[in-house]
Scaffold this motif. Sequence first.
Motif, PDB file in Angstrom:
ATOM      1  N   GLU A   1      -6.708   6.578 -12.979  1.00 52.17           N
ATOM      2  CA  GLU A   1      -6.368   6.615 -13.931  1.00 52.17           C
ATOM      3  C   GLU A   1      -4.350   6.105 -14.272  1.00 52.17           C
ATOM      4  OE1 GLU A   1      -6.481   8.439 -17.086  1.00 52.17           O
ATOM      5  OE2 GLU A   1      -8.098   8.055 -17.203  1.00 52.17           O
ATOM      6  N   PHE A   2      -4.589   5.891 -12.513  1.00 47.99           N
ATOM      7  CA  PHE A   2      -3.157   5.173 -12.677  1.00 47.99           C
ATOM      8  C   PHE A   2      -2.389   3.944 -12.025  1.00 47.99           C
ATOM      9  CE2 PHE A   2       0.241   4.425  -8.748  1.00 47.99           C
ATOM     10  CZ  PHE A   2       1.227   5.253  -9.254  1.00 47.99           C
ATOM     11  N   SER A   3      -1.645   4.089 -13.196  1.00 51.35           N
ATOM     12  CA  SER A   3      -1.162   2.106 -13.573  1.00 51.35           C
ATOM     13  C   SER A   3       0.441   1.589 -13.162  1.00 51.35           C
ATOM     14  CB  SER A   3      -1.582   1.802 -14.799  1.00 51.35           C
ATOM     15  OG  SER A   3      -2.707   1.804 -15.534  1.00 51.35           O
ATOM     16  N   CYS A   4       0.658   1.291 -11.785  1.00 51.40           N
ATOM     17  CA  CYS A   4       1.606   1.124 -11.643  1.00 51.40           C
ATOM     18  C   CYS A   4       1.992  -0.553 -11.336  1.00 51.40           C
ATOM     19  CB  CYS A   4       1.941   1.443  -9.611  1.00 51.40           C
ATOM     20  SG  CYS A   4       3.603   1.381  -9.228  1.00 51.40           S
ATOM     21  N   SER A   5       2.910  -0.596 -11.771  1.00 50.95           N
ATOM     22  CA  SER A   5       3.289  -2.812 -11.695  1.00 50.95           C
ATOM     23  C   SER A   5       4.678  -2.425 -10.500  1.00 50.95           C
ATOM     24  CB  SER A   5       3.474  -3.370 -12.780  1.00 50.95           C
ATOM     25  OG  SER A   5       5.068  -2.559 -13.207  1.00 50.95           O
ATOM     26  N   VAL A   6       4.117  -3.907  -9.863  1.00 54.21           N
ATOM     27  CA  VAL A   6       5.263  -3.869  -8.619  1.00 54.21           C
ATOM     28  C   VAL A   6       5.892  -4.647  -8.605  1.00 54.21           C
ATOM     29  CG1 VAL A   6       5.891  -3.987  -6.336  1.00 54.21           C
ATOM     30  CG2 VAL A   6       3.646  -2.852  -7.009  1.00 54.21           C
ATOM     31  N   VAL A   7       7.111  -4.791  -9.014  1.00 55.33           N
ATOM     32  CA  VAL A   7       7.722  -6.588  -9.631  1.00 55.33           C
ATOM     33  C   VAL A   7       9.060  -6.469  -8.025  1.00 55.33           C
ATOM     34  CG1 VAL A   7       9.809  -7.370 -10.877  1.00 55.33           C
ATOM     35  CG2 VAL A   7       7.356  -6.158 -11.969  1.00 55.33           C
TER      36      VAL A   7
ATOM     37  N   ARG B   1       6.041   1.759 -12.920  1.00 58.99           N
ATOM     38  CA  ARG B   1       7.097   1.298 -12.252  1.00 58.99           C
ATOM     39  C   ARG B   1       7.271   0.925 -11.447  1.00 58.99           C
ATOM     40  NH1 ARG B   1       8.061  -2.968 -16.843  1.00 58.99           N
ATOM     41  NH2 ARG B   1       7.929  -2.375 -18.044  1.00 58.99           N
ATOM     42  N   ALA B   2       6.992  -0.541 -10.551  1.00 60.95           N
ATOM     43  CA  ALA B   2       8.084  -0.310  -8.764  1.00 60.95           C
ATOM     44  C   ALA B   2       8.931  -1.377  -8.830  1.00 60.95           C
ATOM     45  CB  ALA B   2       7.032   0.133  -7.694  1.00 60.95           C
ATOM     46  N   PHE B   3       9.686  -1.803  -8.288  1.00 61.12           N
ATOM     47  CA  PHE B   3      10.531  -2.707  -8.028  1.00 61.12           C
ATOM     48  C   PHE B   3      10.561  -2.747  -6.515  1.00 61.12           C
ATOM     49  CE2 PHE B   3      11.442  -1.680 -11.980  1.00 61.12           C
ATOM     50  CZ  PHE B   3      10.983  -3.140 -12.438  1.00 61.12           C
ATOM     51  N   ILE B   4      10.891  -4.366  -5.739  1.00 58.65           N
ATOM     52  CA  ILE B   4      10.999  -4.396  -4.244  1.00 58.65           C
ATOM     53  C   ILE B   4      12.468  -5.264  -4.498  1.00 58.65           C
ATOM     54  CG2 ILE B   4      10.657  -5.618  -2.082  1.00 58.65           C
ATOM     55  CD1 ILE B   4       6.976  -5.347  -2.862  1.00 58.65           C
TER      56      ILE B   4
ATOM     57  N   GLU C   1       0.756  -0.987   0.041  1.00 55.21           N
ATOM     58  CA  GLU C   1      -0.063   0.121   0.023  1.00 55.21           C
ATOM     59  C   GLU C   1       0.572   1.533   0.512  1.00 55.21           C
ATOM     60  OE1 GLU C   1      -3.102  -0.015   3.637  1.00 55.21           O
ATOM     61  OE2 GLU C   1      -4.482   2.009   2.652  1.00 55.21           O
ATOM     62  N   GLY C   2       1.914   1.803   1.384  1.00 61.40           N
ATOM     63  CA  GLY C   2       2.531   3.031   0.834  1.00 61.40           C
ATOM     64  C   GLY C   2       3.061   2.782  -0.863  1.00 61.40           C
ATOM     65  N   ILE C   3       3.825   1.201  -1.170  1.00 63.31           N
ATOM     66  CA  ILE C   3       4.607   1.581  -2.106  1.00 63.31           C
ATOM     67  C   ILE C   3       3.241   1.937  -4.189  1.00 63.31           C
ATOM     68  CG2 ILE C   3       4.940   0.402  -4.220  1.00 63.31           C
ATOM     69  CD1 ILE C   3       6.978  -1.629  -2.741  1.00 63.31           C
ATOM     70  N   VAL C   4       2.313   1.747  -3.723  1.00 64.90           N
ATOM     71  CA  VAL C   4       1.366   2.222  -4.747  1.00 64.90           C
ATOM     72  C   VAL C   4       1.000   4.024  -4.147  1.00 64.90           C
ATOM     73  CG1 VAL C   4      -0.770   2.050  -5.426  1.00 64.90           C
ATOM     74  CG2 VAL C   4       0.118   0.584  -4.926  1.00 64.90           C
ATOM     75  N   ILE C   5       0.881   4.366  -3.210  1.00 59.11           N
ATOM     76  CA  ILE C   5       1.105   5.846  -2.581  1.00 59.11           C
ATOM     77  C   ILE C   5       2.442   6.539  -2.589  1.00 59.11           C
ATOM     78  CG2 ILE C   5       1.330   7.276  -0.564  1.00 59.11           C
ATOM     79  CD1 ILE C   5      -0.549   4.621   1.026  1.00 59.11           C
ATOM     80  N   ALA C   6       3.450   6.078  -2.747  1.00 53.02           N
ATOM     81  CA  ALA C   6       4.628   6.781  -2.616  1.00 53.02           C
ATOM     82  C   ALA C   6       4.646   6.543  -4.826  1.00 53.02           C
ATOM     83  CB  ALA C   6       5.804   5.518  -2.921  1.00 53.02           C
ATOM     84  N   ALA C   7       5.024   5.639  -5.039  1.00 52.37           N
ATOM     85  CA  ALA C   7       4.698   6.096  -6.908  1.00 52.37           C
ATOM     86  C   ALA C   7       3.826   6.778  -7.315  1.00 52.37           C
ATOM     87  CB  ALA C   7       3.891   3.878  -7.105  1.00 52.37           C
ATOM     88  N   HIS C   8       2.050   6.605  -6.722  1.00 55.83           N
ATOM     89  CA  HIS C   8       1.958   7.863  -7.233  1.00 55.83           C
ATOM     90  C   HIS C   8       1.886   9.150  -7.080  1.00 55.83           C
ATOM     91  CE1 HIS C   8      -2.293  10.200  -7.820  1.00 55.83           C
ATOM     92  NE2 HIS C   8      -2.521  10.094  -6.845  1.00 55.83           N
ATOM     93  N   ALA C   9       2.657   9.134  -5.951  1.00 50.41           N
ATOM     94  CA  ALA C   9       2.862  10.720  -5.483  1.00 50.41           C
ATOM     95  C   ALA C   9       4.450  10.964  -7.068  1.00 50.41           C
ATOM     96  CB  ALA C   9       4.083  11.057  -4.085  1.00 50.41           C
ATOM     97  N   ALA C  10       5.176   9.864  -6.966  1.00 51.44           N
ATOM     98  CA  ALA C  10       6.333  10.483  -7.906  1.00 51.44           C
ATOM     99  C   ALA C  10       5.927  10.127  -8.940  1.00 51.44           C
ATOM    100  CB  ALA C  10       7.049   9.160  -7.352  1.00 51.44           C
TER     101      ALA C  10
END
Lengths: 206, 420, 841
Positions: free
Chosen positions: B153-159, B116-119, B103-112
């Motif tokens: 509208e927001f898309s973010c993949s997390v790998v 695409r997000a990677f852990i 959840e934090g990742i999606v929030i931060a990705a949206h902010a930035a």
Amino acid sequence: MNRVARFAHGSRVPGWDQAADLDKDPSGVPDPALVEVPPQLRAEIEAAMARYPERRSAALPALAAAQRVHGWCSPEAIEQVACVMRLTPAYLSSVATFYDMFELEPVGRHSVYVCTNISCSLRGADGLYAQIAEAAAGDPEINLRSFECLGACDIAPMVSVDHVYYGPLGPGDAQRLVEDLQAGRDPIPELALALRRSADPNANGA
Amino acid sequence: MSQTILLADIDEPGLATLEVYERRGGYQSMRKALAMEPAAVIAELDASGLRGRGGAGFPAGRKAAFLPKGDLDKYLVCNADESEPGTFKDRELMQKNPHMLIEGIVIAAHAAGASRAFIYVRGEYEAQARILDSALAEALDAGYIGERILGGEFSCSVVLHRGAGAYICGEETGLLDSLEGKRGNPRLKPPFPAVQGLYQGPTLINNVETLSTMPYIIRIGGAEYAKLGVANGAGTKVVSVSGHVQRPGNYEVELGTPSREIIFGLAGGPPEGRRVKLWFPGGSSSPVLTEADLDIPYDFDSLAKAGTMLGSGAIIVVDDSTPVLDVALKLAKFYRHESCGKCTPCREGTSWTVRMLERIASGEATPMDLDIMASVQEHIIGNCLCVLGDAMAMPIGSMIVKFREELESHMEYQQLAGAA
Amino acid sequence: MPRPTPTTITLSIDGREIQAPENAMLADAAKLADVEIPVFCYEPKLGQPVGACRMCLVEIEGIPKLQTACSTAVKDGMIVHTQSERARVAQRAIVEFLLINHPLDCPVCDKGGECPLQDITFGWGAGDSRFIEPKRHFRKPLELSPLIAIDRERCILCYRCVRFAQEISEDYQLILLERGEHSFVGTFDGHPYVAPFSGNIIELCPVGALTSRPYRFRARPWEIEGAGTLCTLCPAQCNVTLTVRDERVLRVLARQHDEVDDGWLCDKGRFAYQAVHVDERITAPMIRDGGELREVGWERALAEASAGLRRAGARTAALAGGGASNEEGLLLGRLLREGLGSPHLDSRPGGAVSLDEWRALSAPALAATVSDLEFAHAVLVLDCEPVDDAPILELRIRKGVRRRHVQLAVATDRPSALDPSARTLRFAPGRGAELAAALAAALRGGDVDALAAAAGSGADAVRALAGVLREAGDEVVILYGERLLDGGAAGLLALADALGLAGHPGAGLIGIPDAANGRGLRESGVLPNAGPGLGDPALDGGRDTTAIAAGLGSGELTAVYLLGVDPLRDLPDRAAWAEALEHASTVIVHAGFLTDAVREHATVVFPAEAAAEKEGTVTHPDGRVQRLRPAIARQGAVRAEWSILAELAARLGTDLGVRSGAMVSAALFDAVPFYAGLTLEELGGHGVRWPTREQAATLPSPSDAAAAPRAPRPAPAARGGALAFGSYRSIWAGPEVAASPALAFLHPEQRVELSALDARRLGLEDGVEMLVSDETGAQIHARIAPRDAVPPGSAFLQRGIAADSANVLIGSTIEILPIPEPVEPAAEADPDGGPVEEALV
């Protein structure tokens, strides 16, 4: 404590004394026409490549997959990865030798990492390592390695057995761990990290 | 310690599943954040005063604001390569509450504005990685990550990306190289990752704990969060306490809590009859403190004032049963093993330091060697490509200063023993 | 892509105000203030700085930490101290750290005396060390390849060599293994580092860790002198500095020319100098006497040659190639045309190109430069393989793609080493002309389908590639190979026209000629249909190379003058040439080695000069006239080749009026209008591109009648099981490679590259030697080499090699057959045995 023996006066770092074998051909990107890759491994590597915008990013997962298939990052394993990823085996060797979890020589199928970094050693990790080494002596199936901090200082001294964490190990646990492994049982199951509750008294609504 | 945010009900059965996490109100902050403009999310993070929990303590809101705006391929990277000796907080958070991180990742990705997000999780944390794998699969199924999150509208993949055993990959640029499939050598900065990071694109890199805190901040508002903790050190911190204490473990405390309370009150202090000889306040890279420093409030500024740092928030306690030389040698060997080898002072300096310490241990050294060793540490500090060299030189340097007498008497003893 | 035009800023270094280009790195800008900042890992040629060695730490006012000068861009008003106490302490500390694991075995180190580590230790080090632990010792030196020795004790891990392999040559074969202090430079699983550009790492190494095996311990730096000249082993004409000791070339180093080589060399250029000093080299004139060649004095050889030429008169033909200079080309033309009245001379392997086409292709408006390859929006590699044909250009193309995101398109028959970086279009072997026409048609209308079919490519793929070129931007550079001109000149010109390349700065054509100085020979008049300066020839009716072979074979021509050409090795249709040379009564050759035509057919052999001995000029494919300067005395009895031509002309009654090398150059500049006014001084060490000179306007314009592209040839008729075949010449083909002991291991053997699919279908196994036969029955032996990237139905073989060269084959398809069991010595059938052996060849 490390894969590469520490050198002191007169000792050696493996590889440093190795000359190129001039009878070998240079090693470029392997031609797919000449390299057989197990279909399962190929599929796994291709799936990994598809996860990233640049296929090279799949180097670590691909090497890990090849290590699972071959037991170690053998030249053959690296060539297969190189063939699928369209990279040179040299590039992948360079990557593989950088990371501690890639095995560069054939090893036993059970990995036993003993954390011997500071927090664990303050709680007897060096002794634990010696006990396991003694208990497992001569068992080629056990790949015992001393590892840097595994991030489980709360269960120090601890081990990671086939990537599952156990701790804290007390007297007799080393022997039992090896016996369990040799008998094909889950090792020291009651010490599994997964069973452990948080230490913080406020963590669970106290 | 009055507030428990990250560890709240951490052992609740099934918390790692989407069902339980949602039942507890999970992913509501994400809904709230996605309904906000990215700039407004950044403003909340800014207002919260949250500082990075990975080691450097950089203000999280400002870091997110550094990324250029506009239509670029931007990336969010979660640094889950927790490798600093003594640190195990991210492990517990990922293992027990993976959805809070997602959840934090999606929030931060949206902010930035990252799509695409990677852990990047260290390879040794295979159990935690598997838990994250399932959590990510659940989140994807639920439409919380991936294409058009929540139908918006927001898309973010997390790998999820597994490392393979290298401390240096916890350094953010080393991590980026590793994530690109290379050796994990740190990069020259500038350019900073916010400008040119992963795949040359602007990249926001945050620690697991930092990201896991974000849902709470969005829920209660930045200003409210800022009330926790101290000035220039808002909020709570999960502190990993280990070494010579009776109850090692993760403890969530408000920043500013007296260190003594953490080490003794929560972790039980050293075993009966032992005294604290020295302690690392922020992982093995932080200059050491002694018994005399136990009342320092545990926060960024107070520790900095004492000449050390909060770092990753890992307290390692060493009691008076252990010679300081053993600690120094253990430490120096670790940094020698983990030095990537790219820059000269770190590669050669860590090795030289180990060899000098070994000579001290074997009784072949003189007090002049301590001066040389101290000078070598000075030559490392500030001259390296990344902070790994400093991470050895600072604690070793502090030990030479604070425990010189012990080291000298060790030499004397060894020499006498040798002569006898 | 517009090239960066930096603005100038002012900064202060050690109290000196200097102007420097904005964003220059401080380590470079400091040189403008005559301040040296020591560096090890920094090498601008390798791309972005990495800041690894930390040697260049300096103090910059306003920045708390010391900064690495290699990675700090200069800013206006910056105040830098390179010698403040803080900076000096740090610099001394880095030297101390670096020397911890360096053996300090300078007295026995090959780098001693020219070693940056020595110099920097002396200049910036403390002069002593506090390191008293034992140093590491390892076996050394070790072989890294047949060419390079590695001494890992000495390595300071600056990464220059591995960065070269990653960022420049992109071969990714040389790597760093292990981590931290255990890191070492090596290769995968002990494979040797063998790659076309491997030798550059020797020059990059700032210590004695990587040394040249051929050069090791041959000389100390104070015993040698450097001589700047050119390498003429291929058309790239890289600028080199030869290391000379006692009139022997001992080493070749790059002499950086950003517009030619960018400071790199290929291994052929770097190591084939050995061929200058081998026993096999021809260093005295020879004549054929009783069927055998034997050495004779100059007078005898010249008399023999002039007599032969006099006998043949206008029935003499001449071919020039190899590294023949412009001056030699000019004199050869005069010897033929003025001395013998013969119009038959050529410098091209294939058929004729019309004079109008030559003029159009040479037009300054269409001339691109080497650096345009780096800065263009798009580069089209058309019917050539840069790494084989002009190796150093490959590095330039890679640089453009890597650093400036040049869009690279590769349209070739054979898979290219550049494919992984490119958008690729394959055509059927030898169908470059059709492909060029198809691309032109796709851009400006025409029957793309028919042309693409004739090229053996998909029409959609052709259109797609045309679209890429159209959309990329205005600056498109087409790099093409000479064989495209076998019928493809009109198509190429149409393509250039369709892309609007003419007159567009940064766009244009670069043709890689077959011969190292192919362009210069053309421009100095060695063409059947053109005189010097691509003017109308003094005599009409000149035969091209193919027609010369036919004329010799039929007896219409009786003498042939071969200046740097071995037709049996370098030209198509070996059988036809063998017959032609067999029939010729006089075969005069200038040759360095006894290659087949020389050994079997020459009647007079003049020793050829090595480039290191030669004086004169050559012309780069981009029109740069460059100067060859003698670095050593000519070996043995070798004489200036121009003087042989002048002497023969004189003996035939034509005084060419040249008495010195400088006079021949002057004559050349007089004869070629667009070279007019050049002087050797002006050419200096960097040459002059004539297309940018005012005199370029003297190049005659092509006649208005635009040549229509040749009608496409019909697709080759399929034979059951046969493969269409193409040929290529490897970088390693060539007598200099074979004659250089260090390189001999690279001299190629024939192999047939075919797709894995065809190999399976035909049951052919990797590495097995087979018989390759074309539809005319011509045969060679070749080893099977399945390659994934070869399109099914095609196969590729090498030409230009000593044995089993593809120029034996004259058909367009091949079959691959088992080698027949060797016939038992047929003593009774053929008593002397000779003819049987020959028949097998």
